[in-house]
Design an enzyme around this catalytic site. Sequence first.
Site, PDB file in Angstrom:
ATOM      1  CG  HIS A   3     -19.223 -34.355 -16.664  1.00 59.75           C
ATOM      2  ND1 HIS A   3     -18.525 -35.398 -16.955  1.00 59.75           N
ATOM      3  CD2 HIS A   3     -18.587 -33.535 -15.914  1.00 59.75           C
ATOM      4  CE1 HIS A   3     -17.184 -35.230 -16.189  1.00 59.75           C
ATOM      5  NE2 HIS A   3     -17.396 -34.150 -15.624  1.00 59.75           N
ATOM      6  CD  GLU A  19     -14.831 -33.932  -5.676  1.00 58.14           C
ATOM      7  OE1 GLU A  19     -15.280 -34.455  -4.920  1.00 58.14           O
ATOM      8  OE2 GLU A  19     -14.971 -34.125  -6.827  1.00 58.14           O
ATOM      9  CD  GLU A  26     -12.940 -23.102  -5.702  1.00 54.98           C
ATOM     10  OE1 GLU A  26     -13.134 -24.251  -5.706  1.00 54.98           O
ATOM     11  OE2 GLU A  26     -13.295 -22.377  -6.656  1.00 54.98           O
ATOM     12  CG  HIS A  35     -20.206 -33.102 -12.551  1.00 53.66           C
ATOM     13  ND1 HIS A  35     -20.609 -31.885 -12.352  1.00 53.66           N
ATOM     14  CD2 HIS A  35     -18.904 -33.201 -11.733  1.00 53.66           C
ATOM     15  CE1 HIS A  35     -19.764 -31.270 -11.448  1.00 53.66           C
ATOM     16  NE2 HIS A  35     -18.625 -32.000 -11.189  1.00 53.66           N
ATOM     17  NE  ARG A  37     -14.804 -40.503  -9.204  1.00 57.64           N
ATOM     18  CZ  ARG A  37     -14.051 -39.939 -10.140  1.00 57.64           C
ATOM     19  NH1 ARG A  37     -14.324 -38.541 -10.167  1.00 57.64           N
ATOM     20  NH2 ARG A  37     -13.296 -40.621 -10.714  1.00 57.64           N
ATOM     21  CG  ASP A  97     -12.551 -29.512  -4.637  1.00 61.23           C
ATOM     22  OD1 ASP A  97     -12.624 -29.706  -5.883  1.00 61.23           O
ATOM     23  OD2 ASP A  97     -13.501 -29.029  -4.157  1.00 61.23           O
TER      24      ASP A  97
HETATM   25  C1  UD1 Z   1     -13.709 -34.353 -11.952  1.00 60.62           C
HETATM   26  C2  UD1 Z   1     -13.192 -34.083 -10.306  1.00 60.62           C
HETATM   27  C3  UD1 Z   1     -14.423 -33.256  -9.611  1.00 60.62           C
HETATM   28  C4  UD1 Z   1     -14.861 -32.228 -10.606  1.00 60.62           C
HETATM   29  C5  UD1 Z   1     -15.042 -32.553 -12.084  1.00 60.62           C
HETATM   30  C6  UD1 Z   1     -15.374 -31.300 -13.008  1.00 60.62           C
HETATM   31  C7  UD1 Z   1     -11.655 -35.621  -9.211  1.00 60.62           C
HETATM   32  C8  UD1 Z   1     -11.755 -36.744  -8.325  1.00 60.62           C
HETATM   33  N1  UD1 Z   1     -12.843 -35.521  -9.609  1.00 60.62           N
HETATM   34  O1  UD1 Z   1     -14.579 -35.266 -11.804  1.00 60.62           O
HETATM   35  O2  UD1 Z   1     -14.006 -32.618  -8.337  1.00 60.62           O
HETATM   36  O3  UD1 Z   1     -16.047 -31.519  -9.881  1.00 60.62           O
HETATM   37  O4  UD1 Z   1     -14.040 -33.301 -12.454  1.00 60.62           O
HETATM   38  O5  UD1 Z   1     -16.213 -31.887 -14.116  1.00 60.62           O
HETATM   39  O6  UD1 Z   1     -10.648 -34.986  -9.590  1.00 60.62           O
HETATM   40  N2  UD1 Z   1     -14.252 -37.653 -19.746  1.00 60.62           N
HETATM   41  C9  UD1 Z   1     -13.968 -37.377 -20.841  1.00 60.62           C
HETATM   42  N3  UD1 Z   1     -13.631 -36.131 -21.571  1.00 60.62           N
HETATM   43  C10 UD1 Z   1     -13.398 -35.123 -20.713  1.00 60.62           C
HETATM   44  C11 UD1 Z   1     -13.539 -35.212 -19.252  1.00 60.62           C
HETATM   45  C12 UD1 Z   1     -13.837 -36.463 -18.769  1.00 60.62           C
HETATM   46  O7  UD1 Z   1     -14.233 -38.409 -21.845  1.00 60.62           O
HETATM   47  O8  UD1 Z   1     -12.982 -34.162 -21.072  1.00 60.62           O
HETATM   48  C13 UD1 Z   1     -14.796 -38.646 -19.083  1.00 60.62           C
HETATM   49  C14 UD1 Z   1     -13.583 -39.886 -19.003  1.00 60.62           C
HETATM   50  O9  UD1 Z   1     -13.949 -41.077 -19.177  1.00 60.62           O
HETATM   51  C15 UD1 Z   1     -13.163 -39.749 -17.612  1.00 60.62           C
HETATM   52  C16 UD1 Z   1     -14.584 -39.678 -16.887  1.00 60.62           C
HETATM   53  O10 UD1 Z   1     -15.123 -38.582 -17.597  1.00 60.62           O
HETATM   54  O11 UD1 Z   1     -12.570 -41.108 -17.301  1.00 60.62           O
HETATM   55  C17 UD1 Z   1     -14.345 -38.882 -15.541  1.00 60.62           C
HETATM   56  O12 UD1 Z   1     -13.325 -37.971 -15.111  1.00 60.62           O
HETATM   57  P1  UD1 Z   1     -12.856 -37.605 -13.785  1.00 60.62           P
HETATM   58  O13 UD1 Z   1     -12.044 -36.678 -14.089  1.00 60.62           O
HETATM   59  O14 UD1 Z   1     -12.285 -38.941 -13.476  1.00 60.62           O
HETATM   60  O15 UD1 Z   1     -14.062 -37.098 -12.927  1.00 60.62           O
HETATM   61  P2  UD1 Z   1     -15.126 -36.063 -13.149  1.00 60.62           P
HETATM   62  O16 UD1 Z   1     -16.258 -36.827 -12.581  1.00 60.62           O
HETATM   63  O17 UD1 Z   1     -14.951 -35.343 -14.218  1.00 60.62           O
HETATM   64  N1  UDP Z   2     -19.233 -25.436 -17.576  1.00 61.00           N
HETATM   65  C1  UDP Z   2     -19.025 -25.284 -18.943  1.00 61.00           C
HETATM   66  N2  UDP Z   2     -19.603 -25.932 -19.722  1.00 61.00           N
HETATM   67  C2  UDP Z   2     -20.395 -27.178 -19.189  1.00 61.00           C
HETATM   68  C3  UDP Z   2     -20.706 -27.205 -17.992  1.00 61.00           C
HETATM   69  C4  UDP Z   2     -20.166 -26.272 -17.051  1.00 61.00           C
HETATM   70  O1  UDP Z   2     -18.088 -24.543 -19.172  1.00 61.00           O
HETATM   71  O2  UDP Z   2     -21.163 -27.750 -20.203  1.00 61.00           O
HETATM   72  C5  UDP Z   2     -18.412 -24.472 -16.548  1.00 61.00           C
HETATM   73  C6  UDP Z   2     -19.163 -23.890 -15.590  1.00 61.00           C
HETATM   74  O3  UDP Z   2     -19.545 -22.556 -15.963  1.00 61.00           O
HETATM   75  C7  UDP Z   2     -18.162 -23.586 -14.462  1.00 61.00           C
HETATM   76  C8  UDP Z   2     -17.190 -24.823 -14.555  1.00 61.00           C
HETATM   77  O4  UDP Z   2     -17.309 -25.176 -15.999  1.00 61.00           O
HETATM   78  O5  UDP Z   2     -17.326 -22.603 -14.748  1.00 61.00           O
HETATM   79  C9  UDP Z   2     -18.017 -25.947 -13.539  1.00 61.00           C
HETATM   80  O6  UDP Z   2     -17.328 -27.210 -14.004  1.00 61.00           O
HETATM   81  P1  UDP Z   2     -17.881 -28.488 -13.254  1.00 61.00           P
HETATM   82  O7  UDP Z   2     -19.454 -28.491 -13.200  1.00 61.00           O
HETATM   83  O8  UDP Z   2     -17.519 -29.658 -14.349  1.00 61.00           O
HETATM   84  O9  UDP Z   2     -17.001 -28.711 -12.022  1.00 61.00           O
HETATM   85  P2  UDP Z   2     -17.252 -28.466 -10.405  1.00 61.00           P
HETATM   86  O10 UDP Z   2     -17.407 -26.737 -10.459  1.00 61.00           O
HETATM   87  O11 UDP Z   2     -18.764 -28.842 -10.002  1.00 61.00           O
HETATM   88  O12 UDP Z   2     -15.958 -28.997 -10.057  1.00 61.00           O
END
Ligand code: UD1
Ligand code: UDP
Length: 376
Positions: A237, A128, A114, A204, A206, A92
Amino acid sequence: MSIFGTRPEAIKMAPLVRELALRPEFESLCCVTAQHRQMLDSVLEIFHLRPDYDLNIMEPNQTLSTITSKCLMGLEGVMSQAKPDLVLVHGDTSTTFAGALAAFYQKIPVGHVEAGLRTWDRYSPFPEEMNRRLVGEIAELHFCPTASNRENLRRQGVENGAFVTGNTVIDALRTTVSKEYRFTTKLLNELDYTARKVVLVTCHRRENYGKPMASIMTALRRLADDFPETELVYPVHLSPVVQEAAAQYLSGHPRIHLIPPLDAEEMHNLMARCYLVMTDSGGLQEEAPALGKPVLVLRQETERPEAIAAGTARLAGTDEETVYAMGAVLLRGGDGYTSMARAVNPYGDGQACRRIADAIAWKFGLSHRMPEEFAP
Ligand code: UD1
Ligand code: UDP
Protein backbone atom coordinates in the site's frame (compact mmCIF):
# COMPACT_ATOMS: atom_id res chain seq x y z
CA MET A 1 -24.65 10.78 -7.77
CA SER A 2 -22.11 8.13 -6.74
CA ILE A 3 -19.32 9.44 -4.51
CA PHE A 4 -16.12 7.56 -3.73
CA GLY A 5 -12.45 8.24 -3.11
CA THR A 6 -10.34 5.20 -2.23
CA ARG A 7 -9.31 2.06 -4.11
CA PRO A 8 -11.79 -0.37 -2.51
CA GLU A 9 -14.75 1.98 -2.83
CA ALA A 10 -13.91 2.50 -6.51
CA ILE A 11 -13.61 -1.23 -7.26
CA LYS A 12 -16.92 -1.92 -5.55
CA MET A 13 -18.77 1.09 -7.00
CA ALA A 14 -17.50 0.68 -10.58
CA PRO A 15 -19.99 -2.05 -11.56
CA LEU A 16 -22.83 -0.08 -9.95
CA VAL A 17 -21.97 3.13 -11.78
CA ARG A 18 -21.98 1.10 -14.98
CA GLU A 19 -25.35 -0.50 -14.16
CA LEU A 20 -26.93 2.88 -13.34
CA ALA A 21 -25.58 4.40 -16.55
CA LEU A 22 -27.20 1.61 -18.59
CA ARG A 23 -30.66 2.24 -17.14
CA PRO A 24 -32.79 4.78 -19.00
CA GLU A 25 -34.69 5.73 -15.81
CA PHE A 26 -31.58 7.24 -14.19
CA GLU A 27 -29.11 9.97 -14.93
CA SER A 28 -25.91 8.73 -13.30
CA LEU A 29 -23.26 11.18 -12.10
CA CYS A 30 -19.96 10.24 -10.54
CA CYS A 31 -17.89 12.34 -8.16
CA VAL A 32 -14.49 11.23 -6.85
CA THR A 33 -12.83 12.87 -3.87
CA ALA A 34 -9.50 11.23 -4.79
CA GLN A 35 -8.75 10.52 -1.12
CA HIS A 36 -6.42 8.08 -2.90
CA ARG A 37 -4.86 9.47 -6.05
CA GLN A 38 -2.74 6.84 -7.80
CA MET A 39 -4.62 3.85 -6.38
CA LEU A 40 -7.96 5.40 -7.42
CA ASP A 41 -6.77 6.34 -10.91
CA SER A 42 -5.67 2.76 -11.52
CA VAL A 43 -9.25 1.59 -10.83
CA LEU A 44 -10.82 4.33 -12.96
CA GLU A 45 -8.63 3.21 -15.85
CA ILE A 46 -9.33 -0.53 -15.53
CA PHE A 47 -13.10 -0.01 -15.33
CA HIS A 48 -13.18 2.83 -17.90
CA LEU A 49 -14.82 5.28 -15.50
CA ARG A 50 -14.77 9.00 -16.24
CA PRO A 51 -15.83 11.00 -13.18
CA ASP A 52 -17.95 14.11 -13.68
CA TYR A 53 -16.29 15.74 -10.67
CA ASP A 54 -12.84 15.21 -9.14
CA LEU A 55 -11.97 16.97 -5.87
CA ASN A 56 -8.33 15.82 -5.96
CA ILE A 57 -7.93 16.13 -2.18
CA MET A 58 -5.11 13.66 -1.42
CA GLU A 59 -2.03 14.81 0.51
CA PRO A 60 0.94 12.68 1.60
CA ASN A 61 0.45 11.49 5.20
CA GLN A 62 -3.02 13.05 5.34
CA THR A 63 -4.87 13.08 8.66
CA LEU A 64 -8.47 12.03 9.22
CA SER A 65 -9.47 15.65 9.85
CA THR A 66 -7.91 16.94 6.64
CA ILE A 67 -9.57 14.26 4.53
CA THR A 68 -12.98 14.80 6.11
CA SER A 69 -12.89 18.60 5.98
CA LYS A 70 -11.56 18.79 2.43
CA CYS A 71 -14.21 16.33 1.23
CA LEU A 72 -16.98 18.18 3.04
CA MET A 73 -15.99 21.58 1.62
CA GLY A 74 -15.54 20.25 -1.91
CA LEU A 75 -18.76 18.25 -1.90
CA GLU A 76 -20.80 21.23 -0.78
CA GLY A 77 -19.98 22.99 -4.05
CA VAL A 78 -20.51 19.89 -6.19
CA MET A 79 -23.87 19.03 -4.65
CA SER A 80 -25.25 22.55 -4.80
CA GLN A 81 -24.34 22.70 -8.47
CA ALA A 82 -25.49 19.21 -9.53
CA LYS A 83 -28.49 18.93 -7.16
CA PRO A 84 -28.74 15.12 -7.29
CA ASP A 85 -31.95 13.37 -6.19
CA LEU A 86 -29.94 10.67 -4.43
CA VAL A 87 -26.35 10.39 -3.25
CA LEU A 88 -24.72 6.95 -3.08
CA VAL A 89 -21.74 6.34 -0.83
CA HIS A 90 -19.87 3.12 -0.18
CA GLY A 91 -18.54 1.38 2.91
CA ASP A 92 -16.76 3.11 5.73
CA THR A 93 -13.97 5.45 4.69
CA SER A 94 -13.59 9.15 5.50
CA THR A 95 -14.93 9.90 2.00
CA THR A 96 -18.00 7.79 2.81
CA PHE A 97 -18.77 9.66 6.00
CA ALA A 98 -18.09 13.11 4.53
CA GLY A 99 -20.16 12.25 1.43
CA ALA A 100 -23.16 11.23 3.54
CA LEU A 101 -22.85 14.26 5.82
CA ALA A 102 -22.49 16.70 2.91
CA ALA A 103 -25.66 15.25 1.34
CA PHE A 104 -27.51 15.45 4.65
CA TYR A 105 -26.60 19.14 4.99
CA GLN A 106 -28.41 19.71 1.70
CA LYS A 107 -31.30 17.38 2.61
CA ILE A 108 -30.42 15.02 -0.23
CA PRO A 109 -31.32 11.38 0.54
CA VAL A 110 -28.40 9.00 0.92
CA GLY A 111 -28.08 5.39 -0.19
CA HIS A 112 -25.40 3.39 1.61
CA VAL A 113 -23.79 0.61 -0.41
CA GLU A 114 -22.15 -2.12 1.70
CA ALA A 115 -24.27 -1.19 4.72
CA GLY A 116 -24.52 -2.88 8.09
CA LEU A 117 -21.03 -4.29 8.62
CA ARG A 118 -20.12 -4.04 12.30
CA THR A 119 -17.59 -5.27 14.83
CA TRP A 120 -19.37 -3.36 17.63
CA ASP A 121 -15.97 -2.11 18.78
CA ARG A 122 -15.91 1.63 18.13
CA TYR A 123 -12.10 1.74 17.88
CA SER A 124 -11.59 -1.28 15.67
CA PRO A 125 -11.38 -0.94 12.76
CA PHE A 126 -10.53 2.70 13.33
CA PRO A 127 -12.09 4.97 12.19
CA GLU A 128 -14.17 2.76 9.91
CA GLU A 129 -16.52 1.32 12.56
CA MET A 130 -17.70 4.79 13.57
CA ASN A 131 -17.86 6.02 9.96
CA ARG A 132 -20.26 3.25 9.00
CA ARG A 133 -22.39 3.61 12.11
CA LEU A 134 -22.80 7.34 11.47
CA VAL A 135 -23.62 6.73 7.82
CA GLY A 136 -26.16 4.16 8.98
CA GLU A 137 -27.91 6.96 10.89
CA ILE A 138 -27.87 9.34 7.93
CA ALA A 139 -28.80 6.98 5.09
CA GLU A 140 -32.39 6.31 4.00
CA LEU A 141 -31.50 3.36 1.78
CA HIS A 142 -29.18 0.64 3.07
CA PHE A 143 -27.81 -1.93 0.64
CA CYS A 144 -26.64 -4.77 2.86
CA PRO A 145 -24.40 -7.48 1.40
CA THR A 146 -25.78 -10.18 3.73
CA ALA A 147 -28.78 -10.87 5.96
CA SER A 148 -26.61 -10.59 9.08
CA ASN A 149 -25.57 -7.09 7.97
CA ARG A 150 -29.25 -6.13 7.98
CA GLU A 151 -29.61 -7.63 11.46
CA ASN A 152 -26.78 -5.35 12.60
CA LEU A 153 -28.68 -2.32 11.30
CA ARG A 154 -31.79 -3.44 13.20
CA ARG A 155 -29.69 -3.65 16.34
CA GLN A 156 -28.73 -0.02 15.70
CA GLY A 157 -32.42 0.87 15.40
CA VAL A 158 -32.60 1.05 11.59
CA GLU A 159 -35.87 -0.66 10.65
CA ASN A 160 -36.68 0.67 7.19
CA GLY A 161 -35.05 0.95 3.79
CA ALA A 162 -32.65 -2.00 4.15
CA PHE A 163 -32.24 -4.42 1.21
CA VAL A 164 -30.09 -7.57 1.17
CA THR A 165 -28.32 -7.39 -2.18
CA GLY A 166 -24.97 -9.24 -1.99
CA ASN A 167 -21.70 -7.39 -2.22
CA THR A 168 -20.92 -5.55 -5.46
CA VAL A 169 -17.31 -6.77 -5.20
CA ILE A 170 -18.48 -10.15 -6.50
CA ASP A 171 -20.01 -8.37 -9.51
CA ALA A 172 -16.61 -6.71 -10.09
CA LEU A 173 -14.73 -9.99 -9.72
CA ARG A 174 -16.79 -11.56 -12.50
CA THR A 175 -15.47 -8.98 -14.95
CA THR A 176 -11.78 -9.24 -14.03
CA VAL A 177 -10.87 -12.90 -13.47
CA SER A 178 -10.17 -15.26 -16.36
CA LYS A 179 -8.14 -18.46 -16.76
CA GLU A 180 -6.44 -17.10 -19.88
CA TYR A 181 -5.39 -13.82 -18.24
CA ARG A 182 -1.74 -12.83 -18.83
CA PHE A 183 -0.19 -10.57 -16.22
CA THR A 184 1.48 -7.33 -17.21
CA THR A 185 3.72 -7.52 -14.10
CA LYS A 186 6.77 -9.61 -15.12
CA LEU A 187 7.17 -11.33 -11.75
CA LEU A 188 3.57 -12.56 -11.78
CA ASN A 189 3.99 -14.19 -15.19
CA GLU A 190 7.21 -15.86 -14.11
CA LEU A 191 5.95 -17.41 -10.85
CA ASP A 192 5.22 -21.14 -11.00
CA TYR A 193 1.83 -21.34 -9.29
CA THR A 194 1.79 -25.15 -9.36
CA ALA A 195 5.26 -26.01 -8.06
CA ARG A 196 5.53 -23.11 -5.58
CA LYS A 197 3.22 -22.01 -2.76
CA VAL A 198 2.44 -18.40 -3.62
CA VAL A 199 1.20 -16.50 -0.58
CA LEU A 200 -0.57 -13.23 -1.33
CA VAL A 201 -0.13 -10.71 1.47
CA THR A 202 -1.60 -7.27 2.12
CA CYS A 203 -1.54 -5.25 5.32
CA HIS A 204 -2.49 -1.60 5.69
CA ARG A 205 -5.02 -0.95 8.47
CA ARG A 206 -4.49 2.03 10.72
CA GLU A 207 -5.15 0.03 13.92
CA ASN A 208 -2.29 -2.30 12.87
CA TYR A 209 0.23 0.57 12.56
CA GLY A 210 3.21 0.14 14.91
CA LYS A 211 3.59 -2.97 17.05
CA PRO A 212 0.88 -5.17 15.46
CA MET A 213 2.26 -4.56 11.96
CA ALA A 214 5.81 -5.25 13.14
CA SER A 215 4.69 -8.56 14.71
CA ILE A 216 2.73 -9.61 11.62
CA MET A 217 5.66 -8.84 9.33
CA THR A 218 8.16 -10.63 11.55
CA ALA A 219 5.92 -13.71 11.46
CA LEU A 220 5.68 -13.49 7.66
CA ARG A 221 9.45 -13.37 7.32
CA ARG A 222 9.84 -16.40 9.58
CA LEU A 223 7.31 -18.30 7.44
CA ALA A 224 9.30 -17.44 4.30
CA ASP A 225 12.50 -18.61 6.03
CA ASP A 226 11.08 -21.89 7.28
CA PHE A 227 9.07 -22.91 4.19
CA PRO A 228 11.48 -22.83 1.23
CA GLU A 229 8.75 -23.69 -1.32
CA THR A 230 6.85 -20.44 -0.58
CA GLU A 231 6.94 -17.22 -2.56
CA LEU A 232 5.42 -14.32 -0.66
CA VAL A 233 3.96 -11.63 -2.89
CA TYR A 234 3.10 -8.38 -1.14
CA PRO A 235 1.82 -5.42 -3.19
CA VAL A 236 2.62 -2.69 -0.67
CA HIS A 237 0.00 0.00 0.00
CA LEU A 238 1.27 3.53 -0.75
CA SER A 239 0.76 4.77 2.82
CA PRO A 240 4.21 5.97 3.97
CA VAL A 241 3.71 4.18 7.31
CA VAL A 242 3.14 0.86 5.56
CA GLN A 243 5.95 1.41 3.05
CA GLU A 244 8.39 2.03 5.88
CA ALA A 245 7.33 -1.03 7.89
CA ALA A 246 7.47 -3.34 4.85
CA ALA A 247 10.94 -2.07 3.94
CA GLN A 248 12.15 -2.49 7.52
CA TYR A 249 10.83 -5.99 8.19
CA LEU A 250 10.44 -7.69 4.83
CA SER A 251 13.02 -6.34 2.37
CA GLY A 252 16.14 -8.19 1.20
CA HIS A 253 14.62 -11.68 1.27
CA PRO A 254 14.94 -13.73 -1.95
CA ARG A 255 11.39 -15.14 -1.69
CA ILE A 256 9.56 -12.09 -0.38
CA HIS A 257 8.48 -9.91 -3.28
CA LEU A 258 7.58 -6.38 -2.23
CA ILE A 259 5.92 -4.86 -5.27
CA PRO A 260 3.92 -1.67 -5.98
CA PRO A 261 0.12 -1.83 -5.65
CA LEU A 262 -1.41 -3.91 -8.43
CA ASP A 263 -4.30 -2.83 -10.57
CA ALA A 264 -7.53 -4.69 -9.86
CA GLU A 265 -7.24 -7.08 -12.81
CA GLU A 266 -3.72 -8.11 -11.84
CA MET A 267 -4.73 -8.45 -8.21
CA HIS A 268 -7.85 -10.51 -8.80
CA ASN A 269 -6.09 -12.88 -11.19
CA LEU A 270 -3.17 -13.26 -8.80
CA MET A 271 -5.64 -14.15 -6.07
CA ALA A 272 -7.28 -16.71 -8.36
CA ARG A 273 -3.92 -18.47 -8.83
CA CYS A 274 -2.26 -18.13 -5.42
CA TYR A 275 -2.10 -20.78 -2.69
CA LEU A 276 -3.10 -18.72 0.33
CA VAL A 277 -4.12 -15.16 1.25
CA MET A 278 -2.88 -13.46 4.43
CA THR A 279 -4.45 -10.03 4.84
CA ASP A 280 -6.02 -7.36 7.01
CA SER A 281 -7.97 -6.02 4.00
CA GLY A 282 -11.75 -6.05 3.96
CA GLY A 283 -12.07 -6.55 0.21
CA LEU A 284 -9.66 -9.48 0.08
CA GLN A 285 -11.65 -11.28 2.78
CA GLU A 286 -14.66 -11.15 0.46
CA GLU A 287 -12.92 -11.98 -2.80
CA ALA A 288 -10.71 -14.90 -1.72
CA PRO A 289 -13.57 -17.24 -0.65
CA ALA A 290 -15.28 -16.73 -4.01
CA LEU A 291 -12.02 -17.85 -5.64
CA GLY A 292 -11.60 -20.87 -3.35
CA LYS A 293 -8.57 -19.47 -1.49
CA PRO A 294 -8.09 -19.84 2.27
CA VAL A 295 -7.68 -16.56 4.14
CA LEU A 296 -5.84 -15.82 7.35
CA VAL A 297 -7.21 -12.52 8.65
CA LEU A 298 -4.45 -10.42 10.22
CA ARG A 299 -6.72 -8.62 12.67
CA GLN A 300 -8.18 -9.06 16.15
CA GLU A 301 -11.76 -9.07 14.87
CA THR A 302 -13.66 -8.92 11.63
CA GLU A 303 -16.94 -7.42 10.45
CA ARG A 304 -17.02 -10.18 7.85
CA PRO A 305 -17.80 -13.33 9.88
CA GLU A 306 -19.52 -15.14 6.99
CA ALA A 307 -16.35 -16.68 5.52
CA ILE A 308 -15.20 -17.75 8.98
CA ALA A 309 -18.55 -19.47 9.52
CA ALA A 310 -18.17 -21.14 6.12
CA GLY A 311 -14.73 -22.43 7.20
CA THR A 312 -12.65 -20.73 4.50
CA ALA A 313 -11.24 -17.88 6.61
CA ARG A 314 -9.68 -17.80 10.09
CA LEU A 315 -8.89 -14.98 12.43
CA ALA A 316 -5.13 -15.06 12.98
CA GLY A 317 -4.89 -11.87 15.05
CA THR A 318 -1.70 -9.82 15.12
CA ASP A 319 0.43 -11.74 17.60
CA GLU A 320 3.68 -12.99 16.01
CA GLU A 321 3.52 -16.56 17.35
CA THR A 322 -0.13 -17.07 16.42
CA VAL A 323 0.24 -15.66 12.91
CA TYR A 324 3.31 -17.84 12.40
CA ALA A 325 1.62 -20.97 13.77
CA MET A 326 -1.56 -20.53 11.72
CA GLY A 327 0.43 -19.76 8.57
CA ALA A 328 2.60 -22.84 9.18
CA VAL A 329 -0.44 -25.14 9.42
CA LEU A 330 -1.63 -24.03 6.00
CA LEU A 331 1.81 -24.10 4.40
CA ARG A 332 2.28 -27.71 5.51
CA GLY A 333 -0.70 -28.59 3.28
CA GLY A 334 -2.77 -31.72 3.92
CA ASP A 335 -6.22 -31.59 5.50
CA GLY A 336 -5.44 -28.36 7.34
CA TYR A 337 -5.24 -26.73 3.94
CA THR A 338 -7.76 -28.61 1.80
CA SER A 339 -10.58 -28.20 4.33
CA MET A 340 -10.25 -24.41 3.90
CA ALA A 341 -9.63 -24.29 0.15
CA ARG A 342 -13.22 -24.44 -1.07
CA ALA A 343 -15.06 -21.92 -3.20
CA VAL A 344 -17.97 -20.45 -1.24
CA ASN A 345 -20.05 -17.39 -1.99
CA PRO A 346 -21.40 -15.97 1.25
CA TYR A 347 -20.90 -12.39 0.02
CA GLY A 348 -22.71 -12.33 -3.29
CA ASP A 349 -23.77 -13.94 -6.54
CA GLY A 350 -22.71 -11.22 -8.98
CA GLN A 351 -26.21 -9.65 -9.08
CA ALA A 352 -25.80 -7.00 -6.37
CA CYS A 353 -25.72 -4.01 -8.73
CA ARG A 354 -28.92 -5.06 -10.50
CA ARG A 355 -30.66 -5.45 -7.14
CA ILE A 356 -29.42 -2.06 -5.92
CA ALA A 357 -30.57 -0.32 -9.11
CA ASP A 358 -33.94 -2.13 -8.87
CA ALA A 359 -34.34 -1.06 -5.25
CA ILE A 360 -33.60 2.58 -6.12
CA ALA A 361 -36.10 2.50 -8.99
CA TRP A 362 -38.70 0.97 -6.68
CA LYS A 363 -38.06 3.51 -3.93
CA PHE A 364 -38.45 6.43 -6.36
CA GLY A 365 -41.64 5.00 -7.86
CA LEU A 366 -39.98 4.23 -11.21
CA SER A 367 -40.81 0.55 -10.95
CA HIS A 368 -43.38 -1.58 -9.11
CA ARG A 369 -40.98 -4.45 -8.57
CA MET A 370 -39.01 -4.74 -5.36
CA PRO A 371 -35.83 -6.75 -5.98
CA GLU A 372 -35.59 -10.29 -4.65
CA GLU A 373 -33.06 -10.69 -1.84
CA PHE A 374 -29.63 -12.24 -2.14
CA ALA A 375 -29.43 -15.57 -0.33
CA PRO A 376 -26.21 -17.60 -0.46
C1 UD1 B 1 -8.13 4.34 3.54
C2 UD1 B 1 -9.40 4.11 4.38
C3 UD1 B 1 -9.48 2.63 4.78
C4 UD1 B 1 -9.36 1.72 3.59
C5 UD1 B 1 -8.11 2.05 2.81
C6 UD1 B 1 -8.09 1.24 1.55
C7 UD1 B 1 -10.05 6.01 5.80
C8 UD1 B 1 -9.89 6.66 7.10
N1 UD1 B 1 -9.31 4.89 5.60
O1 UD1 B 1 -7.02 4.10 4.39
O2 UD1 B 1 -10.74 2.42 5.40
O3 UD1 B 1 -9.27 0.39 4.05
O4 UD1 B 1 -8.14 3.45 2.44
O5 UD1 B 1 -6.81 1.18 0.97
O6 UD1 B 1 -10.77 6.49 4.98
N2 UD1 B 1 -1.37 7.26 -0.63
C9 UD1 B 1 -0.76 7.62 -1.80
N3 UD1 B 1 -1.39 7.33 -2.97
C10 UD1 B 1 -2.57 6.68 -3.04
C11 UD1 B 1 -3.18 6.29 -1.84
C12 UD1 B 1 -2.59 6.59 -0.64
O7 UD1 B 1 0.31 8.21 -1.79
O8 UD1 B 1 -3.07 6.43 -4.14
C13 UD1 B 1 -0.70 7.57 0.65
C14 UD1 B 1 -0.81 9.06 1.00
O9 UD1 B 1 0.40 9.44 1.64
C15 UD1 B 1 -1.97 9.10 1.99
C16 UD1 B 1 -1.74 7.77 2.72
O10 UD1 B 1 -1.35 6.87 1.71
O11 UD1 B 1 -1.90 10.22 2.83
C17 UD1 B 1 -2.91 7.22 3.49
O12 UD1 B 1 -4.11 7.25 2.74
P1 UD1 B 1 -5.53 7.36 3.51
O13 UD1 B 1 -6.62 7.37 2.51
O14 UD1 B 1 -5.46 8.50 4.45
O15 UD1 B 1 -5.56 6.08 4.41
P2 UD1 B 1 -5.56 4.53 4.04
O16 UD1 B 1 -4.70 3.86 5.04
O17 UD1 B 1 -5.27 4.38 2.61
N1 UDP C 1 -6.41 -4.43 -4.43
C1 UDP C 1 -5.81 -4.14 -5.65
N2 UDP C 1 -4.45 -4.01 -5.68
C2 UDP C 1 -3.67 -4.15 -4.59
C3 UDP C 1 -4.31 -4.44 -3.35
C4 UDP C 1 -5.68 -4.56 -3.31
O1 UDP C 1 -6.47 -4.02 -6.66
O2 UDP C 1 -2.45 -4.03 -4.71
C5 UDP C 1 -7.88 -4.56 -4.40
C6 UDP C 1 -8.41 -5.83 -3.76
O3 UDP C 1 -8.49 -6.89 -4.68
C7 UDP C 1 -9.76 -5.36 -3.26
C8 UDP C 1 -9.52 -3.94 -2.85
O4 UDP C 1 -8.37 -3.52 -3.60
O5 UDP C 1 -10.72 -5.36 -4.32
C9 UDP C 1 -9.26 -3.87 -1.38
O6 UDP C 1 -8.69 -2.64 -1.08
P1 UDP C 1 -7.86 -2.38 0.24
O7 UDP C 1 -7.28 -3.65 0.73
O8 UDP C 1 -6.95 -1.25 -0.06
O9 UDP C 1 -8.97 -1.82 1.24
P2 UDP C 1 -10.04 -2.48 2.22
O10 UDP C 1 -10.83 -3.47 1.47
O11 UDP C 1 -9.28 -3.08 3.36
O12 UDP C 1 -10.84 -1.32 2.69
